[in-house]
Enzyme design. Sequence first.
Site, short mmCIF file in Angstrom:
data_model
loop_
_atom_site.label_atom_id
_atom_site.label_comp_id
_atom_site.label_asym_id
_atom_site.label_seq_id
_atom_site.Cartn_x
_atom_site.Cartn_y
_atom_site.Cartn_z
N LYS A 122 23.48 18.02 -19.97
CA LYS A 122 24.02 17.66 -18.66
C LYS A 122 24.18 18.91 -17.78
CE LYS A 122 28.66 16.78 -16.84
NZ LYS A 122 29.26 18.11 -16.84
N ASN A 123 24.82 19.94 -18.31
CA ASN A 123 25.16 21.07 -17.44
C ASN A 123 23.94 21.94 -17.08
OD1 ASN A 123 27.72 20.17 -17.15
ND2 ASN A 123 28.63 21.55 -18.66
N CYS B 20 36.08 17.22 -13.08
CA CYS B 20 37.27 16.93 -13.89
C CYS B 20 38.46 17.76 -13.39
CB CYS B 20 37.01 17.26 -15.35
SG CYS B 20 35.69 16.28 -16.08
N ARG C 256 40.72 24.94 -9.68
CA ARG C 256 39.35 25.38 -10.00
C ARG C 256 38.77 26.09 -8.77
NH1 ARG C 256 36.04 20.68 -13.18
NH2 ARG C 256 34.72 22.44 -13.77
N ASP D 20 34.57 22.85 -23.56
CA ASP D 20 34.14 21.46 -23.46
C ASP D 20 34.15 20.73 -24.79
OD1 ASP D 20 33.87 21.88 -20.79
OD2 ASP D 20 31.70 22.15 -20.83
N ARG E 103 29.80 9.80 -17.00
CA ARG E 103 29.29 10.90 -16.16
C ARG E 103 28.46 11.87 -16.99
NH1 ARG E 103 33.47 14.44 -14.35
NH2 ARG E 103 31.62 15.69 -14.09
N1 EPU Z 1 36.79 30.56 -11.74
C1 EPU Z 1 37.38 31.32 -10.74
N2 EPU Z 1 36.69 31.47 -9.57
C2 EPU Z 1 35.46 30.94 -9.37
C3 EPU Z 1 34.87 30.16 -10.39
C4 EPU Z 1 35.56 30.00 -11.58
O1 EPU Z 1 38.50 31.83 -10.90
O2 EPU Z 1 34.91 31.13 -8.29
C5 EPU Z 1 37.51 30.38 -13.01
C6 EPU Z 1 37.82 28.91 -13.30
O3 EPU Z 1 39.02 28.51 -12.66
C7 EPU Z 1 37.93 28.88 -14.80
C8 EPU Z 1 36.89 29.95 -15.21
O4 EPU Z 1 36.65 30.75 -14.07
O5 EPU Z 1 39.20 29.31 -15.17
C9 EPU Z 1 35.57 29.42 -15.70
O6 EPU Z 1 35.06 28.43 -14.81
P1 EPU Z 1 33.51 28.19 -14.62
O7 EPU Z 1 33.15 28.56 -13.25
O8 EPU Z 1 32.78 28.84 -15.75
O9 EPU Z 1 33.43 26.60 -14.77
P2 EPU Z 1 32.54 25.62 -13.92
O10 EPU Z 1 31.27 26.27 -13.55
O11 EPU Z 1 33.37 25.00 -12.86
C10 EPU Z 1 31.18 24.70 -15.95
C11 EPU Z 1 30.92 23.37 -16.55
C12 EPU Z 1 32.18 22.84 -17.20
C13 EPU Z 1 32.65 23.85 -18.25
C14 EPU Z 1 32.78 25.25 -17.64
C15 EPU Z 1 33.11 26.33 -18.67
C16 EPU Z 1 29.22 22.46 -15.13
C17 EPU Z 1 28.83 21.49 -14.08
N3 EPU Z 1 30.49 22.46 -15.50
O12 EPU Z 1 32.22 24.52 -15.00
O13 EPU Z 1 31.81 21.64 -17.83
O14 EPU Z 1 33.92 23.46 -18.73
O15 EPU Z 1 31.57 25.62 -16.99
O16 EPU Z 1 32.14 26.38 -19.66
O17 EPU Z 1 28.39 23.20 -15.63
C18 EPU Z 1 32.10 19.51 -18.74
O18 EPU Z 1 30.87 19.48 -18.93
O19 EPU Z 1 32.89 18.66 -19.22
C19 EPU Z 1 32.67 20.59 -17.93
C20 EPU Z 1 33.88 20.54 -17.42
#
Ligand code: EPU
Length: 423
Positions: free
Chosen positions: A22-23, A117, A122, A309, A401
Site C-alpha cells: 500500500k505505502n 489515521c 502529524r 505499523d 483502506r
Molecule cells: N514528522 C514531522 N514533520 C514532518 C513529517 C513527519 O515531524 O514534516 C514526524 C511525524 O509526526 C512522525 C515522524 O516524523 O512523528 C514520522 O512520520 P513519517 O513522515 O515517516 O510518516 P508518514 O509519512 O506520515 C508513513 C506511512 C505510515 C507509517 C509512517 C512511518 C504512508 C502513506 N504512511 O506515514 O503508514 O506509519 O510512514 O513508517 O506511507 C499505515 O500504513 O498504517 C501508516 C500509518
Amino acid sequence: MEKFIIKGNTPLKGEVSVNGAKNAAVAILPATVLINGKCRIENIPDISDIKRCIDILELLGAKINIINSHEIEFDCTEIKDIEIPWDLTKKFRASYYFIGALLSRFGHANVGFPGGCNFGSRPIDQHIKAFEALGSKVVCEGAMITANADNGLKGNEIYLDVVSVGATINAMLAAVLVPGTTTIENAAKEPHIVDLANFLNTMGANIKGAGTDVIKITGVEELKGGATYSIVPDQIEAGTFMIAAAASRGDVWITNCITKHLDPLSAKLLEMGVNVEEADDGERIHVWTDKRATKANIKTLPYPGFPTDMQPQVAVLLSLAEGTSYLTEGIYDSRFQYTEELRKMGAKIRVEGKTACIEGVEGLRASQVTATDLRAGAAMIIAGICAEGETEIYGIEHVERGYEKIAERFNALGANITRASEE
Ligand code: EPU
C-alpha cells in the site's frame, strides 16, 4: 454501518500470498504525474486508498486503463495544473504526494491538506522545508497548501530534521524534473522509498542511494515512461499474517514476500519462542507454534527498526504471551487508542506516555470493538480470531483502506469472519 463478525478461537493454517505494498503504491500512483507518456503498473493492491488516488488522477485529466484489479495503465501526458480539493485529499494521508509531483511537473501545486489515521499531531514541516529548499514558496491557508516556484526550481541540499517517510518521498518527487542535483540527507530507508526510486528510475529518472540515509537526485528533463513496473510486496501485510499465525498458535506459509524486509519482526518472533523459517530465496516465510509466545520488549523505530505499523498487531500477541512485556512507540505521539478496545477483550494493558505495559493473559474473550485506525483494525481482527466467542468489529472502512479482501484471506486460513450491515 458495516462490521465484521468473527467466531474465534481458531488456529490459522495454510498459505497466503502477499499483495503489493500500500505505502509504495500510494506514492507510485501520484508519481505517474511526472511522466510524459504511458506506463503500466502491476501488483497494485485493490484497496480504497488506491481508488482515491485514481479519483485524483482522473480529476487532473489522466487517462486510466484498468486492465484488471491489480494492473493499471496510466497516461498523464495531458494532465492539467488544477487545484485538488480538500474533499478528495482529506480521505487519505498520501494525497500530499501530489504536491511534490505537481510542483516538479508544473512549478506549481494547489492541493488540500491530507487526512489519514489519527495518531496525534502529524506535522508536514519537513515536506515544506524540502519544497522551499528547491526554490518554492509554500502557503498553507484554510484547508489548502499552495506551492509556487515563480522563478523556477533548482537542485539543492535538503537535510531532514526527523526521519520522515512522507517528506523523503515528497522531496524525491519534487526534485525529479528539477535542474541540478538534489541531496536528501537523513532520508527514510523503508522498502517503499526504494520501490518509488526504482519506479522513477525505470521511467527515466536519475536517483541514487535510496535505501540509505543519503539520496541523490540528478534532475532530468523528462520522464518518458513506456515501461512496466511491479510494486514490491507489502511487508506490513506479510507481518500482519505472521503475527496472526503466532497469536492463534497456527501454522502459516506466507508467500510472495521479501523476507529481508520482515527481519525486524522475524527476530522478535524467534525471541518470543515462535518458529520462523525462510524458504525459496527469501520469497516465502513459514510461521508456526503450538504454545504461548513469551514476553518481549519492543520499541518501534524507522526502518530497519521494528515498524510502528505493526505495533497494534504485535500488542495482541504480547497480550497473549507469558509474562509482562513493554511496547514503546518511537515514531508517533499517540498510537495507543486501540488498547482500550483490546482491554474490552480481556487484555491487561496499561499505557504510560509512549509505553504500554502488557501483562500476558491466557486467552481473550469476544466483545464489540471498534477499529480506531487501519492497523488497529488489523489488530482487532487478530484478537477476534484468537478470542473465545463472537467478536464484532466496527469501523472496518479503516481496515479496507489498506488490506485487500482481508476477511476472505483470513477465512482461507481457517478463520470464520463474516461481513454484516447494521442500520
Ligand atoms: N514528522 C514531522 N514533520 C514532518 C513529517 C513527519 O515531524 O514534516 C514526524 C511525524 O509526526 C512522525 C515522524 O516524523 O512523528 C514520522 O512520520 P513519517 O513522515 O515517516 O510518516 P508518514 O509519512 O506520515 C508513513 C506511512 C505510515 C507509517 C509512517 C512511518 C504512508 C502513506 N504512511 O506515514 O503508514 O506509519 O510512514 O513508517 O506511507 C499505515 O500504513 O498504517 C501508516 C500509518
